[in-house]
Design a protein around this motif. Structure first.
Motif, PDB file in Angstrom:
ATOM      1  N   UNK A 133       0.850  -1.193   0.000  1.00  0.00           N
ATOM      2  CA  UNK A 133       0.000   0.000   0.000  1.00  0.00           C
ATOM      3  C   UNK A 133       0.883   1.240   0.000  1.00  0.00           C
ATOM      4  N   UNK A 134       0.973   1.914  -1.129  1.00  0.00           N
ATOM      5  CA  UNK A 134       1.916   3.021  -1.304  1.00  0.00           C
ATOM      6  C   UNK A 134       1.713   4.143  -0.293  1.00  0.00           C
ATOM      7  N   UNK A 135       0.454   4.555  -0.079  1.00  0.00           N
ATOM      8  CA  UNK A 135       0.213   5.675   0.836  1.00  0.00           C
ATOM      9  C   UNK A 135       0.613   5.312   2.257  1.00  0.00           C
ATOM     10  N   UNK A 136       0.309   4.083   2.650  1.00  0.00           N
ATOM     11  CA  UNK A 136       0.631   3.641   4.005  1.00  0.00           C
ATOM     12  C   UNK A 136       2.134   3.529   4.202  1.00  0.00           C
ATOM     13  N   UNK A 137       2.826   2.966   3.228  1.00  0.00           N
ATOM     14  CA  UNK A 137       4.277   2.831   3.354  1.00  0.00           C
ATOM     15  C   UNK A 137       4.947   4.199   3.340  1.00  0.00           C
ATOM     16  N   UNK A 138       4.423   5.129   2.547  1.00  0.00           N
ATOM     17  CA  UNK A 138       4.983   6.484   2.516  1.00  0.00           C
ATOM     18  C   UNK A 138       4.830   7.156   3.873  1.00  0.00           C
ATOM     19  N   UNK A 139       3.694   6.934   4.522  1.00  0.00           N
ATOM     20  CA  UNK A 139       3.501   7.485   5.862  1.00  0.00           C
ATOM     21  C   UNK A 139       4.575   6.965   6.814  1.00  0.00           C
ATOM     22  N   UNK A 140       4.851   5.676   6.746  1.00  0.00           N
ATOM     23  CA  UNK A 140       5.789   5.075   7.685  1.00  0.00           C
ATOM     24  C   UNK A 140       7.217   5.549   7.481  1.00  0.00           C
ATOM     25  N   UNK A 141       7.595   5.835   6.242  1.00  0.00           N
ATOM     26  CA  UNK A 141       8.984   6.244   6.008  1.00  0.00           C
ATOM     27  C   UNK A 141       9.153   7.750   5.946  1.00  0.00           C
ATOM     28  N   UNK A 155       7.210  10.259   4.289  1.00  0.00           N
ATOM     29  CA  UNK A 155       6.802  11.101   3.171  1.00  0.00           C
ATOM     30  C   UNK A 155       5.546  11.899   3.447  1.00  0.00           C
ATOM     31  N   UNK A 156       4.747  11.446   4.421  1.00  0.00           N
ATOM     32  CA  UNK A 156       3.514  12.156   4.756  1.00  0.00           C
ATOM     33  C   UNK A 156       3.553  12.599   6.200  1.00  0.00           C
ATOM     34  N   UNK A 157       3.540  11.644   7.105  1.00  0.00           N
ATOM     35  CA  UNK A 157       3.564  11.986   8.530  1.00  0.00           C
ATOM     36  C   UNK A 157       5.002  12.136   8.985  1.00  0.00           C
ATOM     37  N   UNK A 158       5.255  13.167   9.733  1.00  0.00           N
ATOM     38  CA  UNK A 158       6.620  13.419  10.160  1.00  0.00           C
ATOM     39  C   UNK A 158       7.055  12.425  11.212  1.00  0.00           C
ATOM     40  N   UNK A 159       8.347  12.237  11.345  1.00  0.00           N
ATOM     41  CA  UNK A 159       8.871  11.482  12.472  1.00  0.00           C
ATOM     42  C   UNK A 159       9.388  10.097  12.140  1.00  0.00           C
ATOM     43  N   UNK A 160       8.936   9.493  11.053  1.00  0.00           N
ATOM     44  CA  UNK A 160       9.419   8.171  10.689  1.00  0.00           C
ATOM     45  C   UNK A 160      10.441   8.288   9.567  1.00  0.00           C
ATOM     46  N   UNK A 161      11.421   7.415   9.584  1.00  0.00           N
ATOM     47  CA  UNK A 161      12.299   7.222   8.453  1.00  0.00           C
ATOM     48  C   UNK A 161      12.618   5.735   8.424  1.00  0.00           C
ATOM     49  N   UNK A 162      13.397   5.304   7.461  1.00  0.00           N
ATOM     50  CA  UNK A 162      13.660   3.868   7.333  1.00  0.00           C
ATOM     51  C   UNK A 162      14.310   3.289   8.583  1.00  0.00           C
ATOM     52  N   UNK A 163      15.226   4.054   9.176  1.00  0.00           N
ATOM     53  CA  UNK A 163      15.870   3.577  10.397  1.00  0.00           C
ATOM     54  C   UNK A 163      14.861   3.452  11.531  1.00  0.00           C
ATOM     55  N   UNK A 164      13.929   4.408  11.587  1.00  0.00           N
ATOM     56  CA  UNK A 164      12.926   4.366  12.637  1.00  0.00           C
ATOM     57  C   UNK A 164      11.975   3.187  12.449  1.00  0.00           C
ATOM     58  N   UNK A 165      11.684   2.843  11.196  1.00  0.00           N
ATOM     59  CA  UNK A 165      10.854   1.661  10.949  1.00  0.00           C
ATOM     60  C   UNK A 165      11.537   0.421  11.532  1.00  0.00           C
ATOM     61  N   UNK A 166      12.853   0.322  11.330  1.00  0.00           N
ATOM     62  CA  UNK A 166      13.596  -0.796  11.909  1.00  0.00           C
ATOM     63  C   UNK A 166      13.521  -0.804  13.425  1.00  0.00           C
ATOM     64  N   UNK A 167      13.658   0.375  14.024  1.00  0.00           N
ATOM     65  CA  UNK A 167      13.569   0.458  15.487  1.00  0.00           C
ATOM     66  C   UNK A 167      12.156   0.117  15.960  1.00  0.00           C
ATOM     67  N   UNK A 168      11.161   0.507  15.164  1.00  0.00           N
ATOM     68  CA  UNK A 168       9.786   0.200  15.522  1.00  0.00           C
ATOM     69  C   UNK A 168       9.585  -1.310  15.623  1.00  0.00           C
ATOM     70  N   UNK A 169      10.039  -2.044  14.624  1.00  0.00           N
ATOM     71  CA  UNK A 169       9.874  -3.495  14.666  1.00  0.00           C
ATOM     72  C   UNK A 169      10.714  -4.120  15.778  1.00  0.00           C
ATOM     73  N   UNK A 170      11.822  -3.497  16.121  1.00  0.00           N
ATOM     74  CA  UNK A 170      12.608  -3.983  17.264  1.00  0.00           C
ATOM     75  C   UNK A 170      11.831  -3.820  18.559  1.00  0.00           C
TER      76      UNK A 170
END
Length: 245
Positions: A203-211, A213-228
């Motif tokens: 889901x493009x919009x959802x994945x963009x939010x997580x990394x 592109x839409x909602x502030x605060x997440x980036x790819x590194x943060x996604x990794x920390x989230x799953x940790x």
């Protein structure tokens, strides 16, 4: 069934999208699409949880247990109704919003169908809690109106304490049960994380939010920390059950 384990950021620290209400945040079409996806996934998850708990009640060893699961199933359906009504309120058709997530969630439940009462309890406790942790992580980046709704429908229906009591009692009565249930819980963890990652990737919009592109605060590194953090919460949850992660 919901079990709070991950922490939320204080609301007074909110910035960007998280500091806005729905009326303002939804003017961004990509953010709106992400929220529709999120609410659709949550709504179908709650509907599936209702169906599963009602089915698991048939395996209950006593009338007391059957009634407890029926009460929890009712709470899950109420959560579904709130999400369905919210989608309608913002001008979206609920069935259309849920449809993209049916295959993934049904696939997860098919792959992890419990063989007995105890496996059903562990699945509700572990599987639903992983999903709850994931949605709580996302919720802190949502607009204030959507965040309040998401957190409300993640409220614990009472299944956490109920599952812990019943599973620990079963292990005390027969310690061999613990090994089987620990393997089952590890399988659930792997399947739940895999499904979550696949849903987000599709889901493009959802994945963009997580990394970010839409909602502030997440980036790819943060996604990794989230799953940790979700994995760490799972380990604590397993300990509460008396099982090794």
């Amino acid at each position: 069934m919901r079990f709070m384990t991950t922490s939320d950021k204080p609301e007074n620290a909110a910035t960007g999208i998280a500091a806005q209400d729905w009326a303002n945040a939804s003017t961004d079409p990509q953010y709106r699409a992400a929220v529709v996806d999120l609410l659709g996934a949550l709504a179908y998850g709650e509907l599936a949880a209702f169906e599963r708990l009602a089915e698991d009640a048939k395996l209950a060893p006593s009338l007391e247990d059957k009634a407890e699961l029926a009460k929890m199933a009712s709470a899950e359906f109420h959560h579904f109704e709130r999400l369905r009504d919210r989608l309608t309120e913002i001008g979206e058709e609920p069935t259309r919003a849920m449809e993209p997530f049916v295959a993934a969630l049904d696939g997860f439940h098919k792959q992890t169908a419990p063989s007995d009462w105890l496996e059903g309890l562990v699945k509700a406790y572990v599987g639903d809690s992983i999903a709850s942790d994931f949605y709580r992580e996302v919720a802190v980046r949502l607009d204030s109106d959507t965040r309040a709704l998401v957190l409300a429908v993640l409220d614990d229906t009472g299944h956490a304490g109920f599952a812990v009591d019943r599973v620990r009692a079963a292990i005390d009565a027969d310690p061999r049960v613990g090994g089987r249930l620990a393997l089952w819980a590890r399988r659930l963890m792997g399947e739940a994380l895999s499904q979550s990652q696949r849903v987000v990737a599709d889901r493009d919009a959802l994945s963009t939010m997580l990394v970010g592109g839409v909602a502030d605060g997440f980036d790819l590194a943060e996604v990794g920390r989230m799953f940790s953090r979700i994995t760490e919460a799972h380990t604590k949850r397993m300990a509460a059950l008396g099982l090794a992660a």
